[in-house]
Design an enzyme around this catalytic site. Structure first.
Site, short mmCIF file in Angstrom:
data_model
loop_
_atom_site.label_atom_id
_atom_site.label_comp_id
_atom_site.label_asym_id
_atom_site.label_seq_id
_atom_site.Cartn_x
_atom_site.Cartn_y
_atom_site.Cartn_z
N ASP A 171 50.62 28.70 29.67
CA ASP A 171 49.84 28.01 28.88
C ASP A 171 48.85 28.32 28.88
O ASP A 171 48.59 28.20 29.52
CB ASP A 171 50.28 27.14 29.55
CG ASP A 171 49.59 25.54 28.16
OD1 ASP A 171 48.64 26.20 27.58
OD2 ASP A 171 50.23 24.84 28.76
N LYS A 215 41.43 23.61 19.56
CA LYS A 215 40.73 23.57 21.51
C LYS A 215 39.72 25.09 20.88
O LYS A 215 39.03 25.50 21.95
CB LYS A 215 41.57 24.48 22.44
CG LYS A 215 41.80 22.35 22.62
CD LYS A 215 42.88 22.56 23.51
CE LYS A 215 43.90 21.90 24.17
NZ LYS A 215 43.31 20.45 24.52
C1 LIG Z 1 46.48 23.21 29.70
C2 LIG Z 1 47.01 22.48 29.05
N1 LIG Z 1 48.38 22.56 27.71
C3 LIG Z 1 48.91 22.15 26.41
C4 LIG Z 1 47.73 21.60 26.16
C5 LIG Z 1 48.37 20.92 24.91
O1 LIG Z 1 47.87 20.97 23.86
P1 LIG Z 1 48.27 20.96 21.90
O2 LIG Z 1 47.30 19.35 21.99
O3 LIG Z 1 46.88 20.81 21.20
O4 LIG Z 1 49.12 20.85 22.03
C6 LIG Z 1 46.59 21.22 26.78
C7 LIG Z 1 45.71 19.93 25.57
O5 LIG Z 1 44.97 19.16 25.84
C8 LIG Z 1 46.00 21.27 27.70
O6 LIG Z 1 44.74 20.95 28.06
#
Ligand SMILES: Cc1ncc(COP(=O)(O)O)c(C=O)c1O
Length: 416
Positions: A202, A228
């Site tokens: 991830d 992000k």
């Molecule tokens: C470590 C991590 N994984 C996954 C996500 C999910 O991202 P998204 O909401 O853009 O799908 C986030 C979002 O803050 C995150 O910080």
């Protein structure tokens, strides 16, 4: 490493000129979503103004321009993470959708009753819930790698123990959105591969902030979100090794993902289109492309160094304040930690902290940060406050946050 010209970078971000509650905005919530430079905003404006058309369909020039821009963005994203080619780049909405796609496609094919799926205790819900759903559907077993005693890092002994169960997949965050911990996903993945597991990383909090090389990490899947990393919302990437993508069935059917359709049979389009049914998020791809250009121009190594510098400064300043705890590795135990700092002020609810910060024009996040098992069970707080940095942040903004903490303590009559 080149020191960032933060003042010139800041001029590219129009939002940094707005006032919040009568103060200059201090944006310390880039882990939730980043701000956007004018180059990204303009790329989307240019698309709608000059070459808006559907892609992969029209044979007129407008459609060709849109198609080239969208497809070209995949080449850039592939290079950005050092994938072999754009065939390995599937556009999705965000990290969440990318991981769900793996669980729904690869997972449905490969996970059977009694199989083990391994994640860690520091995962965001995006890298937990899809696996829980898959485990429930398949009567498989979801296991967790424990955190070490400091509750900030992966316990390598626990990892080794869990790998003895020969999980089919290990899914782990590259960089924690709560702790700021950066996991050595290359080493962890290599151990997992020895046990035959596929490895999903991830990268939601790593791809925007540090150089990423998926071939060097040797992960099978890598997921991240455009919003992000200076890009627009609604566009994200699933990277997967080509042979794995080839073996995976599509999950969503419709236009563009097929080669031929008969009444009772279809064949699939080439990679990566096989996984992208229907009209794509064209403006998203174009905006992401501009974001990647921007990040490349500044240099990911330089961005990483800049954030480490600010983080070191912030951690030092926080350590000088009584009644404040920081959740995450300290600088000595993990000098390469990321610019995410979760903290608490004794006796004050994080929402009150965030409200007082807000009254001073400072945007931080408070809550469980979509990591409830980590925050509520391990850190043992209902919520924590979090500040997070990016390329446009300056040390004087850290000072403003430190002043805000002093204000919180004054209002709540805490400590000295
Ligand atoms: C470590 C991590 N994984 C996954 C996500 C999910 O991202 P998204 O909401 O853009 O799908 C986030 C979002 O803050 C995150 O910080």
């Amino acid at each position: 490493m080149k020191r960032l010209d933060v003042e010139s970078i800041r001029r590219d971000f129009p939002i940094l000129n707005v006032k919040m509650r009568g103060h200059d905005l201090v944006y310390l919530d880039s882990a939730a979503t980043s701000q956007k430079p004018v180059q990204v905003i303009d790329s989307i404006y240019q698309y709608y103004t000059n070459y808006n058309a559907n892609i992969h369909r029209g044979i007129y020039e407008l459609a060709e321009l849109a198609t080239d821009a969208y497809d070209g963005s995949k080449d850039k994203v592939a290079k950005f993470i050092n994938a072999n080619s754009m065939e390995e780049i599937v556009y999705v909405m965000n990290t969440t959708e990318a991981i769900n796609l793996v669980a729904l496609s690869w997972g449905e094919e490969n996970i059977k009753e009694g199989d083990h799926i391994l994640i860690s205790e520091m995962e965001h819900h995006s890298n937990l819930v899809p696996w829980l759903l898959l485990a429930n559907r398949k009567k498989a077993i979801l296991d967790y790698i424990k955190l070490d005693e400091s509750k900030t890092m992966i316990d390598m002994e626990s990892l080794k123990e869990e790998l003895e169960k020969d999980p089919k997949i290990l899914a782990i965050s590259h960089s924690s959105n709560v702790l700021g911990t950066i996991n050595d996903v290359k080493a962890i993945g290599s151990l997992a591969h020895k046990h035959g597991a596929k490895v999903l990383v991830d990268g939601a909090q790593s791809a925007p902030h540090m150089p990423v090389d998926v071939r060097d990490i040797d992960c099978d899947f890598f997921a991240f979100s455009g919003h992000k990393m200076l890009g627009p919302t609604g566009i994200g990437t699933l990277y997967a090794k080509k042979d794995i993508l080839n073996s995976m069935p599509p999950v969503i059917g419709g236009g563009d993902m097929i080669r031929t359709v008969e009444k009772y049979a279809c064949t699939w389009n080439d990679l990566p289109w096989k996984f992208e049914a229907g009209t794509s998020n064209i403006e998203g791809g174009i905006g992401l492309s501009a974001a990647v250009d921007y990040l490349n121009k500044v240099g990911m190594g330089n961005i990483y160094a800049h954030e480490r510098d600010i983080t070191e400064y912030a951690l030092k300043r926080l350590s000088e304040i009584s009644n404040v705890s920081v959740f995450g590795p300290d600088y000595n135990s993990m000098p390469n930690r990321s610019g995410v700092i979760s903290f608490a002020i004794e006796g004050v609810h994080p929402h009150d902290i965030a409200s007082i910060f807000d009254s001073m024009g400072i945007a931080i996040r408070a809550g469980h940060h979509c990591a409830m098992p980590l925050v509520t069970e391990l850190i043992n707080e209902a919520a924590v406050a979090r500040m997070s940095f990016y390329l446009y942040n300056r040390k004087d903004e850290v000072d403003r946050a430190i002043d805000a903490i002093a204000e919180v303590k004054k209002i709540f009559k805490i400590g000295r």
